[in-house]
Design a protein around this motif. Structure first.
Motif, PDB file in Angstrom:
ATOM      1  N   ALA A  40       1.097  -1.376  -0.082  1.00 37.66           N
ATOM      2  CA  ALA A  40      -0.075   0.249   0.325  1.00 37.66           C
ATOM      3  C   ALA A  40       0.913   0.896  -0.348  1.00 37.66           C
ATOM      4  CB  ALA A  40      -1.014   0.050   0.667  1.00 37.66           C
ATOM      5  N   HIS A  41       1.865   1.121   0.598  1.00 39.62           N
ATOM      6  CA  HIS A  41       2.835   2.424   0.484  1.00 39.62           C
ATOM      7  C   HIS A  41       3.817   2.928  -0.069  1.00 39.62           C
ATOM      8  CE1 HIS A  41       4.643   0.937   3.983  1.00 39.62           C
ATOM      9  NE2 HIS A  41       3.773   0.975   4.697  1.00 39.62           N
ATOM     10  N   LYS A  42       4.887   0.988   0.309  1.00 41.50           N
ATOM     11  CA  LYS A  42       6.236   0.655  -0.571  1.00 41.50           C
ATOM     12  C   LYS A  42       6.961   1.908  -0.386  1.00 41.50           C
ATOM     13  CE  LYS A  42       4.899  -1.404  -5.329  1.00 41.50           C
ATOM     14  NZ  LYS A  42       5.869  -2.551  -4.678  1.00 41.50           N
ATOM     15  N   THR A  43       7.221   1.728   1.740  1.00 39.32           N
ATOM     16  CA  THR A  43       7.919   2.483   2.077  1.00 39.32           C
ATOM     17  C   THR A  43       8.781   1.842   3.023  1.00 39.32           C
ATOM     18  OG1 THR A  43       6.347   4.472   1.183  1.00 39.32           O
ATOM     19  CG2 THR A  43       8.400   5.486   2.377  1.00 39.32           C
ATOM     20  N   THR A  44      10.073   1.891   2.960  1.00 34.13           N
ATOM     21  CA  THR A  44      10.113   1.405   4.720  1.00 34.13           C
ATOM     22  C   THR A  44      10.722   2.212   5.884  1.00 34.13           C
ATOM     23  OG1 THR A  44      12.805   1.797   4.035  1.00 34.13           O
ATOM     24  CG2 THR A  44      11.779  -0.049   3.260  1.00 34.13           C
ATOM     25  N   ALA A  45      10.842   3.429   5.461  1.00 28.59           N
ATOM     26  CA  ALA A  45      10.217   4.742   7.431  1.00 28.59           C
ATOM     27  C   ALA A  45       8.765   4.253   6.924  1.00 28.59           C
ATOM     28  CB  ALA A  45      10.437   5.997   5.915  1.00 28.59           C
ATOM     29  N   ILE A 311       7.880  10.347  -0.816  1.00 32.03           N
ATOM     30  CA  ILE A 311       6.801  11.241   0.196  1.00 32.03           C
ATOM     31  C   ILE A 311       6.793  12.023   0.706  1.00 32.03           C
ATOM     32  CG2 ILE A 311       5.212  10.674   1.933  1.00 32.03           C
ATOM     33  CD1 ILE A 311       4.938   7.599   0.421  1.00 32.03           C
ATOM     34  N   HIS A 312       6.656  13.292   0.874  1.00 29.62           N
ATOM     35  CA  HIS A 312       6.864  14.144   2.042  1.00 29.62           C
ATOM     36  C   HIS A 312       5.724  14.636   2.619  1.00 29.62           C
ATOM     37  CE1 HIS A 312       9.720  15.893  -1.467  1.00 29.62           C
ATOM     38  NE2 HIS A 312       8.852  15.631  -2.565  1.00 29.62           N
ATOM     39  N   VAL A 313       6.426  14.723   4.234  1.00 38.08           N
ATOM     40  CA  VAL A 313       5.898  14.286   4.548  1.00 38.08           C
ATOM     41  C   VAL A 313       5.384  15.755   5.450  1.00 38.08           C
ATOM     42  CG1 VAL A 313       5.057  13.141   7.046  1.00 38.08           C
ATOM     43  CG2 VAL A 313       6.773  12.077   5.837  1.00 38.08           C
ATOM     44  N   VAL A 320       8.130  18.262   6.859  1.00 41.37           N
ATOM     45  CA  VAL A 320       8.972  17.910   8.331  1.00 41.37           C
ATOM     46  C   VAL A 320      10.294  16.037   7.604  1.00 41.37           C
ATOM     47  CG1 VAL A 320       7.947  19.001   9.541  1.00 41.37           C
ATOM     48  CG2 VAL A 320       7.057  16.699   8.842  1.00 41.37           C
ATOM     49  N   GLU A 321       9.706  15.928   7.143  1.00 43.10           N
ATOM     50  CA  GLU A 321      10.046  14.996   6.207  1.00 43.10           C
ATOM     51  C   GLU A 321      10.542  14.721   5.260  1.00 43.10           C
ATOM     52  OE1 GLU A 321      10.977  10.628   9.489  1.00 43.10           O
ATOM     53  OE2 GLU A 321       9.024  12.113  10.527  1.00 43.10           O
ATOM     54  N   THR A 322      11.041  13.882   4.433  1.00 43.51           N
ATOM     55  CA  THR A 322      11.296  13.469   3.254  1.00 43.51           C
ATOM     56  C   THR A 322      11.628  11.824   3.200  1.00 43.51           C
ATOM     57  OG1 THR A 322      11.399  15.054   1.832  1.00 43.51           O
ATOM     58  CG2 THR A 322      12.035  13.548   0.634  1.00 43.51           C
ATOM     59  N   TRP A 323      10.779  10.673   2.494  1.00 38.53           N
ATOM     60  CA  TRP A 323      10.849   9.474   2.474  1.00 38.53           C
ATOM     61  C   TRP A 323      11.147   9.002   1.225  1.00 38.53           C
ATOM     62  CZ3 TRP A 323       6.521   7.817   5.556  1.00 38.53           C
ATOM     63  CH2 TRP A 323       5.750   8.955   7.418  1.00 38.53           C
ATOM     64  N   PRO A 324      12.355   8.153   0.945  1.00 38.76           N
ATOM     65  CA  PRO A 324      12.596   7.245  -0.333  1.00 38.76           C
ATOM     66  C   PRO A 324      10.994   6.027  -0.429  1.00 38.76           C
ATOM     67  CG  PRO A 324      14.394   6.583   0.468  1.00 38.76           C
ATOM     68  CD  PRO A 324      12.987   7.715   1.923  1.00 38.76           C
ATOM     69  N   VAL A 325      10.436   6.242  -1.263  1.00 35.45           N
ATOM     70  CA  VAL A 325       9.784   5.329  -1.644  1.00 35.45           C
ATOM     71  C   VAL A 325      10.518   3.596  -2.501  1.00 35.45           C
ATOM     72  CG1 VAL A 325       7.519   3.768  -3.165  1.00 35.45           C
ATOM     73  CG2 VAL A 325       7.566   6.816  -2.530  1.00 35.45           C
ATOM     74  N   ASP A 326      11.057   3.281  -0.944  1.00 35.79           N
ATOM     75  CA  ASP A 326      12.161   2.373  -1.552  1.00 35.79           C
ATOM     76  C   ASP A 326      11.811   1.276  -2.012  1.00 35.79           C
ATOM     77  OD1 ASP A 326      10.623   2.236   1.099  1.00 35.79           O
ATOM     78  OD2 ASP A 326      13.730   2.160   1.570  1.00 35.79           O
ATOM     79  N   LEU A 327      11.188   0.403  -1.594  1.00 36.69           N
ATOM     80  CA  LEU A 327       9.989  -0.484  -2.201  1.00 36.69           C
ATOM     81  C   LEU A 327       9.621  -1.032  -3.820  1.00 36.69           C
ATOM     82  CD1 LEU A 327       8.640  -2.003   1.012  1.00 36.69           C
ATOM     83  CD2 LEU A 327      11.002  -2.073   0.205  1.00 36.69           C
TER      84      LEU A 327
END
Length: 330
Positions: A40-45, A311-313, A320-327
């Motif tokens: 659903a999100h493909k993001t380990t963070a 993804i920008h949080v 406040v955070e930026t997460w790579p969609v690493d999956l």
């Protein structure tokens, strides 16, 4: 960084809404009762946030997701809820110390699991969705075959995906009970501790499964929002108005930025007409100008996220955070 600093289209997640969704689900299905689905999100963070909420086991849809979760230190208990015929990469993950369980629904997938180095499986049972899964009556025989190959059979899984978006709660509950009756009958023949099923649409009514594979609850989309679930739409695609006329305006959020299999996206206070490759045409209730920012609500969160690299949080208008969609990928 401010929202205005982002290049569009951009995935934006409201931090407060995400946290509220995670808390709501953790209260409803604490600990091992939920096996969050990372497709659903493909993001380990984000998966780490789910682990912090008490969910240590995860569901995956691809080999890449399994590899990425293990590499991120989230390999305590990974279920690949999909059939795989080339399991060599999964075997390497197992040898690296992660626990990987693979879905099987045929002699060929059992053989693939055994030959590739996977040690544990669940029997995937067809409970009504015309997709993968063995006939419930044949599940016990397949489990016996798996054990004869040296595999440990942890139990069964069955996905009532054809019921997730049923709008009538009573019908959704009644038909879920019918699907789970098939799965429990198969479980009687298969054995094992796991009865894995469910999703965001049935998480509250599926009381038969030992664990629920919900994923969309964390970020949500307009399709699930129509069901009246206690989760808010935390994810939007930020766009910029690039053209404006008297009757409609156009933003830079098109087919290549949105999962469209559940229909058009939505914009609060606007009527969406259609999407094309790089354009979203809509009519707002109040006039819009070139350069205005718009928040676009996707109809289906999973394929939308897979189209983006990050993804920008945000907290308000502050990133406040930026997460790579690493999956992403396979």
């Amino acid at each position: 960084m401010h929202l205005l600093d982002l290049q569009t289209p951009a995935l934006v997640v409201d931090a407060a809404l995400l946290d509220a969704n995670l808390r709501t689900m953790a209260d409803a299905l604490p600990g091992a009762r939920l096996r969050p689905h990372v497709k659903a999100h493909k993001t380990t963070a984000l998966a780490k946030r789910q682990a912090d909420a008490g969910h240590r086991g995860f569901t995956c849809a691809t080999v890449r997701e399994v590899e990425g979760m293990a590499a991120a230190g989230l390999g305590e208990d990974l279920l690949l809820a999909n059939e795989v015929l080339d399991t060599r990469r999964l075997g390497a993950v197992v040898r690296g110390g992660a626990r990987v369980t693979l879905a099987v629904d045929s002699p060929e997938t059992v053989e693939a699991a055994a030959s590739g180095g996977v040690r544990e499986v669940v029997v995937d049972v067809n409970v009504g969705l015309p997709r993968c899964g063995i006939d419930p009556a044949a599940a016990g025989e397949l489990a016996d075959l798996a054990r004869s190959k040296g595999l440990s059979v942890r139990g069964v899984m069955g996905y009532e995906g054809h019921l997730m978006l049923r709008k009538d709660p009573a019908e959704r509950a009644e038909r879920t009970a019918e699907s789970m009756a098939l799965l429990l009958a198969a479980h009687e023949d298969v054995g094992g501790d796991l009865v894995s099923a469910g999703g965001t649409g049935t998480y509250a009514v599926n009381t038969w499964a030992t664990e629920i594979q919900a994923g969309s609850y964390a970020l949500m989309d307009t399709a699930y929002a129509e069901l009246g679930l206690p989760f808010r739409q935390a994810l939007t695609v930020l766009g910029t108005v690039i053209s404006a006329s008297a009757k409609w305006v156009v933003a830079d959020v098109g087919l290549k930025a949105l999962g469209m299999d559940h229909g058009n996206p939505a914009i609060s206070g606007a009527h969406v007409h259609f999407c094309s490759d790089e354009h979203l045409t809509f009519t707002p209730e109040t006039p819009a100008r070139v350069g205005d920012r718009v928040r676009v609500l996707p109809a289906h969160v999973d394929p939308t996220i897979a189209l983006h690299e990050r993804i920008h949080v945000v907290d308000g208008d502050e990133v406040v955070e930026t997460w790579p969609v690493d999956l992403r990928g396979w």
